[in-house]
Scaffold this active site. Sequence first.
Site, PDB file in Angstrom:
ATOM      1  N   ARG A 202       0.878  -1.185   0.000  1.00  0.00           N
ATOM      2  CA  ARG A 202       0.000   0.000   0.000  1.00  0.00           C
ATOM      3  C   ARG A 202       0.903   1.219   0.000  1.00  0.00           C
ATOM      4  O   ARG A 202       1.677   1.432   0.931  1.00  0.00           O
ATOM      5  CB  ARG A 202      -0.915   0.019   1.225  1.00  0.00           C
ATOM      6  CG  ARG A 202      -1.570   1.381   1.414  1.00  0.00           C
ATOM      7  CD  ARG A 202      -2.671   1.398   2.415  1.00  0.00           C
ATOM      8  NE  ARG A 202      -3.853   0.719   1.909  1.00  0.00           N
ATOM      9  CZ  ARG A 202      -5.083   0.868   2.408  1.00  0.00           C
ATOM     10  NH1 ARG A 202      -5.296   1.677   3.435  1.00  0.00           N
ATOM     11  NH2 ARG A 202      -6.094   0.216   1.901  1.00  0.00           N
TER      12      ARG A 202
ATOM     13  N   HIS B 131      -7.502   0.655  -6.358  1.00  0.00           N
ATOM     14  CA  HIS B 131      -7.656  -0.156  -5.139  1.00  0.00           C
ATOM     15  C   HIS B 131      -8.410  -1.442  -5.486  1.00  0.00           C
ATOM     16  O   HIS B 131      -9.551  -1.647  -5.082  1.00  0.00           O
ATOM     17  CB  HIS B 131      -8.433   0.670  -4.103  1.00  0.00           C
ATOM     18  CG  HIS B 131      -8.423   0.104  -2.713  1.00  0.00           C
ATOM     19  ND1 HIS B 131      -7.597  -0.944  -2.326  1.00  0.00           N
ATOM     20  CD2 HIS B 131      -9.125   0.449  -1.608  1.00  0.00           C
ATOM     21  CE1 HIS B 131      -7.817  -1.204  -1.048  1.00  0.00           C
ATOM     22  NE2 HIS B 131      -8.731  -0.388  -0.587  1.00  0.00           N
TER      23      HIS B 131
ATOM     24  N   GLN C  51     -10.359  -3.850  -2.865  1.00  0.00           N
ATOM     25  CA  GLN C  51     -11.662  -3.433  -2.367  1.00  0.00           C
ATOM     26  C   GLN C  51     -12.779  -3.867  -3.309  1.00  0.00           C
ATOM     27  O   GLN C  51     -13.873  -4.216  -2.875  1.00  0.00           O
ATOM     28  CB  GLN C  51     -11.690  -1.905  -2.187  1.00  0.00           C
ATOM     29  CG  GLN C  51     -13.002  -1.391  -1.612  1.00  0.00           C
ATOM     30  CD  GLN C  51     -13.241  -1.827  -0.177  1.00  0.00           C
ATOM     31  OE1 GLN C  51     -12.333  -1.761   0.637  1.00  0.00           O
ATOM     32  NE2 GLN C  51     -14.460  -2.269   0.141  1.00  0.00           N
TER      33      GLN C  51
ATOM     34  N   ASP D  82     -16.983   7.350  -1.900  1.00  0.00           N
ATOM     35  CA  ASP D  82     -15.745   7.299  -1.114  1.00  0.00           C
ATOM     36  C   ASP D  82     -15.512   8.695  -0.551  1.00  0.00           C
ATOM     37  O   ASP D  82     -16.197   9.652  -0.959  1.00  0.00           O
ATOM     38  CB  ASP D  82     -14.589   6.865  -2.045  1.00  0.00           C
ATOM     39  CG  ASP D  82     -13.269   6.626  -1.325  1.00  0.00           C
ATOM     40  OD1 ASP D  82     -13.266   6.565  -0.074  1.00  0.00           O
ATOM     41  OD2 ASP D  82     -12.225   6.508  -2.024  1.00  0.00           O
TER      42      ASP D  82
ATOM     43  N   CYS E  58     -16.135   2.093   0.661  1.00  0.00           N
ATOM     44  CA  CYS E  58     -14.968   1.269   1.008  1.00  0.00           C
ATOM     45  C   CYS E  58     -14.513   1.475   2.454  1.00  0.00           C
ATOM     46  O   CYS E  58     -13.845   0.620   3.009  1.00  0.00           O
ATOM     47  CB  CYS E  58     -13.824   1.551   0.041  1.00  0.00           C
ATOM     48  SG  CYS E  58     -13.245   3.257   0.084  1.00  0.00           S
TER      49      CYS E  58
END
Length: 299
Positions: free
Chosen positions: A103, A130, A133, A218, A258
């Site tokens: 990450r 990502h 997710q 998000d 998420c």
Amino acid sequence: MTQHFLTLLDIEQDDLKKLILRAIELKTMHKTGEVYQPFTGLVLGMIFDKASTRTRVSFETAMAHFGGHAIFLSPRDTQLGRGEPVEDSARVLSSMVDAVMIRTFSHELVKRFAEYSSVPVINALTDYCHPCQLLADIQAYTEQRGDIAGHTVAWIGDGNNMCHSYINAAIRFDFKLNIATPPGYEPDASLVASASDRIHFSHSPEDAAHGADLIATDVWASMGQEEEQKKRERDFAGYEVNQALMDMAHNDALFTHCLPAHRGEEVSAGIIDGPQSITWIAAENRLHSQKALLEYLLK
Ligand code: CP
Ligand code: NVA
């Protein structure tokens, strides 16, 4: 050749669909107390240049359940954090561990790491995308409503890493994607062009929500953008996913985020904590879908 998972496009459509079904199976196995430890002696290296709750705990727990082990590596404690070339770190780490999860900020860095790694590398979030997710989100939708193919997802908010992974998911899982972002916050143009046959883009959250089966959003300021928070709050006015917006979607539409979430900004408390929200199911699914991912990569 070593199989990496830097974006959803790294895995073919059929294999991704099987991976989601396997995640559902692994979840049932876990819930019924079945002990399944195919990873005895295997080690996952986990490099975190950004904060995490779900990603760290889900990968670490997945390795523990599978009988393996995970090593948490932060820039404060590694030579990578002191400027050791990523190529050197990749060569050495991958000579010891069986897979590496990263990450970080730069997607290019993860690509470079993968190039020099002799073991699978998993993108656990970059500024670009990502993908982990999305495995959890698609699993959650599938569990609740069946195959997402042919359905409509609305992405309402920032054209950020999560939005980019929704675009790749639209390609791989065959759904229509309505995207609404404020002007200046559009997703990567070449990525949008790569899925132009299934994307409808606008600057209207209402337009995007119309006819949607799933609405996703998000935070407005992602990790690394904290100093833009105030400006973004102004620019994203009208982009809160609330009941009025959900009412424009299909009657049985679902909502997901998420996490971490900011109630009263990108989503109202009533929606994220309400009956249409599969946010919590998706969050839990990080564990199960990443088990399926690890199994696929290390098979
Ligand atoms: N959704 C997600 O990746 O959460 P964390 O930042 O807590 O890992
Ligand atoms: N877009 C968010 C996602 C966090 C899981 C970020 O990058 O901070």
